[in-house]
Design an enzyme around this catalytic site. Structure first.
Site, mmCIF file in Angstrom:
data_model
loop_
_atom_site.group_PDB
_atom_site.id
_atom_site.type_symbol
_atom_site.label_atom_id
_atom_site.label_comp_id
_atom_site.label_asym_id
_atom_site.label_seq_id
_atom_site.Cartn_x
_atom_site.Cartn_y
_atom_site.Cartn_z
ATOM 1 N N LEU A 101 -7.319 -9.498 -11.860
ATOM 2 C CA LEU A 101 -7.957 -8.958 -13.070
ATOM 3 C C LEU A 101 -9.371 -8.511 -12.715
ATOM 4 O O LEU A 101 -10.098 -9.231 -12.026
ATOM 5 C CB LEU A 101 -8.037 -10.037 -14.145
ATOM 6 C CG LEU A 101 -6.864 -10.190 -15.109
ATOM 7 C CD1 LEU A 101 -7.167 -11.284 -16.115
ATOM 8 C CD2 LEU A 101 -6.535 -8.880 -15.813
ATOM 9 N N GLY B 5 0.791 -1.241 0.000
ATOM 10 C CA GLY B 5 0.000 0.000 0.000
ATOM 11 C C GLY B 5 0.816 1.281 0.000
ATOM 12 O O GLY B 5 0.316 2.326 0.422
ATOM 13 N N HIS C 263 1.260 0.576 -13.030
ATOM 14 C CA HIS C 263 2.055 -0.627 -13.316
ATOM 15 C C HIS C 263 3.538 -0.246 -13.382
ATOM 16 O O HIS C 263 3.888 0.751 -14.021
ATOM 17 C CB HIS C 263 1.602 -1.251 -14.643
ATOM 18 C CG HIS C 263 2.325 -2.522 -14.934
ATOM 19 N ND1 HIS C 263 2.034 -3.706 -14.301
ATOM 20 C CD2 HIS C 263 3.376 -2.782 -15.767
ATOM 21 C CE1 HIS C 263 2.852 -4.647 -14.736
ATOM 22 N NE2 HIS C 263 3.674 -4.114 -15.627
HETATM 23 C C1 GRF Z 1 3.364 -1.200 -7.420
HETATM 24 O O1 GRF Z 1 4.614 -1.434 -7.990
HETATM 25 C C2 GRF Z 1 2.313 -1.041 -8.494
HETATM 26 O O2 GRF Z 1 2.805 -0.442 -9.635
HETATM 27 C C3 GRF Z 1 1.938 -2.472 -8.765
HETATM 28 O O3 GRF Z 1 1.956 -3.099 -7.510
HETATM 29 C C4 GRF Z 1 2.873 -2.428 -6.662
HETATM 30 C C5 GRF Z 1 2.133 -2.057 -5.413
HETATM 31 O O4 GRF Z 1 2.961 -1.467 -4.453
HETATM 32 N N1 GRF Z 1 0.672 -2.539 -9.448
HETATM 33 P P1 GRF Z 1 2.314 -0.814 -3.157
HETATM 34 O O5 GRF Z 1 1.402 -1.865 -2.531
HETATM 35 O O6 GRF Z 1 1.557 0.401 -3.577
HETATM 36 O O7 GRF Z 1 3.477 -0.510 -2.257
#
Ligand code: GRF
Length: 190
Positions: free
Chosen positions: A94, A14, A111
């Site tokens: 998804l 998070g 992403h």
């Molecule tokens: C991030 O790298 C995001 O791009 C990907 O999952 C990761 C989540 O990280 N979809 P966090 O839980 O926000 O620290």
């Protein structure tokens, strides 16, 4: 300026949720985070939400007979909170038709690569192992594919050769800034 009701979806740490909550708190983003939705009971994002006083709902998909039933419950919660924008932040799932139909063009994801390169899981590891010199971050609208929706914003950052941990630090620093900027852009175009 009227504030936009949003919900953040997360499955893990998070840190992106935290960056967005901080920006909302600081008045940098005119959003009200109505709730955090998580699909894992042990997601650290839950602890972060407590700190910010943001209500959390945990929906564990395997407790449901189908993805549709799971998403119906989630959607009911979004409707109850009048959520206008759904922000996926490390939501490792998804999105199905029930939520997509309700939030088409109003659901975004971040992403950790320059899409369309390295979609799916372990994008940073994929990039480091591939030996690319530059990777980055993409914010995009969500569609039914895996990291395939229309791109809203992208930013590059250096890959540290053979070092996933150091590259992750670079990518995360970009993520926490770029997500705020992309959300701001969406709010301005509302
Ligand atoms: C991030 O790298 C995001 O791009 C990907 O999952 C990761 C989540 O990280 N979809 P966090 O839980 O926000 O620290």
């Amino acid at each position: 300026m009227t504030r936009t009701n949003v919900a953040v979806f997360a499955s893990g740490s998070g840190s992106n949720f935290e960056a967005i909550a901080q920006a909302a708190h600081d008045g940098e983003l005119a959003i009200d985070i109505q709730l955090l939705i998580v699909d894992k009971e042990d997601a650290y994002a839950i602890e972060r939400a407590k700190k910010w006083g943001i209500p959390t709902k945990v929906y564990v998909p395997k407790m449901y007979e189908s993805k549709e039933a799971y998403e119906r419950d989630v959607l009911q919660q979004l409707n109850a909170h009048h959520v206008e924008l759904v922000i996926l932040a490390g939501y490792m799932r998804l999105v199905g038709k029930t939520l997509l139909d309700a939030y088409e063009g109003r659901m975004i994801n971040i992403h950790p690569s320059l899409l369309p390169s390295f979609p799916g899981k372990d994008a940073i590891g994929q990039a480091v192992r591939h030996g690319v010199k530059v990777t980055g971050v993409t914010v995009h609208y969500v569609d039914s594919g895996m990291d395939t929706g229309p791109i809203i914003a992208q930013r590059a950052t250096d890959v540290v050769p053979n070092d996933i941990e150091a590259t992750t630090k670079n990518v995360q620093a970009v993520e926490h800034e770029l997500y705020k900027e992309a959300i701001q852009q969406i709010l301005m175009n509302k």
